[in-house]
Write an enzyme that holds these catalytic residues in place. Structure first.
Site, PDB file in Angstrom:
ATOM      1  N   ASP A  41       0.828  -1.216   0.000  1.00  0.00           N
ATOM      2  CA  ASP A  41       0.000   0.000   0.000  1.00  0.00           C
ATOM      3  C   ASP A  41       0.860   1.264   0.000  1.00  0.00           C
ATOM      4  O   ASP A  41       0.365   2.361  -0.255  1.00  0.00           O
ATOM      5  CB  ASP A  41      -0.951   0.002   1.199  1.00  0.00           C
ATOM      6  CG  ASP A  41      -0.220  -0.280   2.502  1.00  0.00           C
ATOM      7  OD1 ASP A  41       0.509   0.600   2.968  1.00  0.00           O
ATOM      8  OD2 ASP A  41      -0.363  -1.388   3.051  1.00  0.00           O
ATOM      9  N   ASP A  54       6.506  -5.923   6.587  1.00  0.00           N
ATOM     10  CA  ASP A  54       5.132  -5.421   6.615  1.00  0.00           C
ATOM     11  C   ASP A  54       4.231  -6.419   5.900  1.00  0.00           C
ATOM     12  O   ASP A  54       3.722  -6.146   4.819  1.00  0.00           O
ATOM     13  CB  ASP A  54       5.096  -4.031   5.951  1.00  0.00           C
ATOM     14  CG  ASP A  54       3.724  -3.396   6.048  1.00  0.00           C
ATOM     15  OD1 ASP A  54       2.853  -3.951   6.747  1.00  0.00           O
ATOM     16  OD2 ASP A  54       3.528  -2.353   5.411  1.00  0.00           O
ATOM     17  N   ASP A  87      -1.438 -11.214   7.669  1.00  0.00           N
ATOM     18  CA  ASP A  87      -1.495 -12.210   8.748  1.00  0.00           C
ATOM     19  C   ASP A  87      -0.837 -13.496   8.246  1.00  0.00           C
ATOM     20  O   ASP A  87      -0.674 -13.670   7.029  1.00  0.00           O
ATOM     21  CB  ASP A  87      -2.958 -12.496   9.117  1.00  0.00           C
ATOM     22  CG  ASP A  87      -3.620 -11.278   9.745  1.00  0.00           C
ATOM     23  OD1 ASP A  87      -2.937 -10.557  10.482  1.00  0.00           O
ATOM     24  OD2 ASP A  87      -4.814 -11.052   9.476  1.00  0.00           O
TER      25      ASP A  87
HETATM   26  N1  SPD Z   1      -4.816  -8.273  10.438  1.00  0.00           N
HETATM   27  C1  SPD Z   1      -4.160  -7.544   9.405  1.00  0.00           C
HETATM   28  C2  SPD Z   1      -2.702  -7.388   9.642  1.00  0.00           C
HETATM   29  C3  SPD Z   1      -2.069  -6.681   8.498  1.00  0.00           C
HETATM   30  C4  SPD Z   1      -0.709  -6.237   8.766  1.00  0.00           C
HETATM   31  N2  SPD Z   1      -0.110  -5.574   7.624  1.00  0.00           N
HETATM   32  C5  SPD Z   1      -0.856  -4.518   7.086  1.00  0.00           C
HETATM   33  C6  SPD Z   1      -0.167  -3.887   5.932  1.00  0.00           C
HETATM   34  C7  SPD Z   1      -0.248  -2.410   5.994  1.00  0.00           C
HETATM   35  N3  SPD Z   1       0.802  -1.808   5.262  1.00  0.00           N
END
Ligand code: SPD
Length: 279
Positions: free
Chosen positions: A86, A156, A159
């Protein structure tokens, strides 16, 4: 009532957002990628029916992933981000003027395409000349790359389900360590210490077997619906509570959450977490 989009966590709990409009929906060879516009969280990136980030609270996640590591590593010239399609994490990395190069490894080009088009307020650094985005598998990269080692590595991921599951295994962390400078710092999102306590604890153990210093820290991310989220700071040397003041000062003004007091506070762990980790 309108349309609601629900993320179901464990078969027994769900978080629902009222949808104004579905802006994007497509299936890549890895996963389903959607962007929805919601009444309460603004635009939300959803991957395989899991809320990833929202215009409303993304800063709470991205600032916390990036700045504890970037303000404490001895050098921050070369930074590697794995995942984060993102663009929120690389945006925070590139706010540091000492960063000379930021390599972002994202397996799924569709996520970046969707984010560039529908979440331009999150990925504001795509055109920064220091950013090098590569659409390749992060596991292969950390296992085989000959690139120079990194001063900071940020993970990053999603889950630990679907294509993101491998970003939680020991072999992957070993690869990351291989790519990290001897005195470098790695930080990663490490799930909820409430609803995902087992993953959280297991992740800490895997990291402790590789790094001398492993320090989880906590903060709220309302979109993840679990109350408290965790990230983990790892290094073989160094100390998470001794940030470089000049680096902190340079980013305070433009940060919505991160500041020097919060930096100290997030590493304080509640008893239930300390006990689960035998600290
Ligand atoms: N439960 C969702 C966990 C997501 C973790 N990463 C999110 C990415 C945002 N850049």
């Amino acid at each position: 009532m309108g349309l609601w989009y629900d993320e179901t966590f464990d078969g027994h709990t769900r978080l629902g957002l009222r949808v104004k409009e579905t802006l994007y929906s497509a299936e890549s060879s890895y996963q389903k990628v959607e962007v929805i516009d919601t009444e309460s969280f603004g635009r939300v990136l959803v991957i395989d029916n899991v809320f990833m980030t929202s215009e409303y609270d993304e800063f709470l996640y991205h600032e916390m992933l990036a700045h504890p590591a970037l303000t404490t590593a001895p050098r921050i010239e070369r930074v590697l981000v794995i995942g984060g399609g993102d663009g929120g994490t690389v945006r925070e990395v590139l706010r540091h003027s000492d960063v000379k190069q930021c390599v972002m490894i994202e397996i799924d080009e569709l996520v970046v395409e969707a984010a560039k088009r529908y979440l331009p307020g999150i990925g504001t650094a795509w055109n920064d000349p220091r950013l090098d985005v590569r659409f390749i598998d992060g596991i292969d990269y950390v296992k085989k790359s000959d690139d120079e080692k990194y001063d900071v590595i940020l993970l990053d991921g999603t889950d630990p389900i679907g294509p993101g599951a491998v970003l939680f295994n020991e072999a992957f962390y070993e690869g990351c360590k291989r790519m990290l400078a001897e005195d470098g710092v790695m930080a990663l999102q490490s799930e909820s210490p409430l609803l995902m306590m087992d993953v959280f604890v297991e992740t800490q153990h895997k990291l402790r077997s590789l790094f001398a210093e492993v320090h989880p820290y906590l903060g709220p991310v309302p979109l993840y619906g679990t109350g408290t989220w965790s990230w983990t700071w790892c290094s073989d040397t160094g100390e998470p509570l001794r940030p470089v003041k000049e680096r902190q000062e340079a980013i305070i003004e433009g940060s919505k959450a991160y500041n020097p007091e919060l930096h100290q506070a997030i590493f304080a762990l509640p008893n239930y977490v300390k006990r689960a980790l035998k600290l």
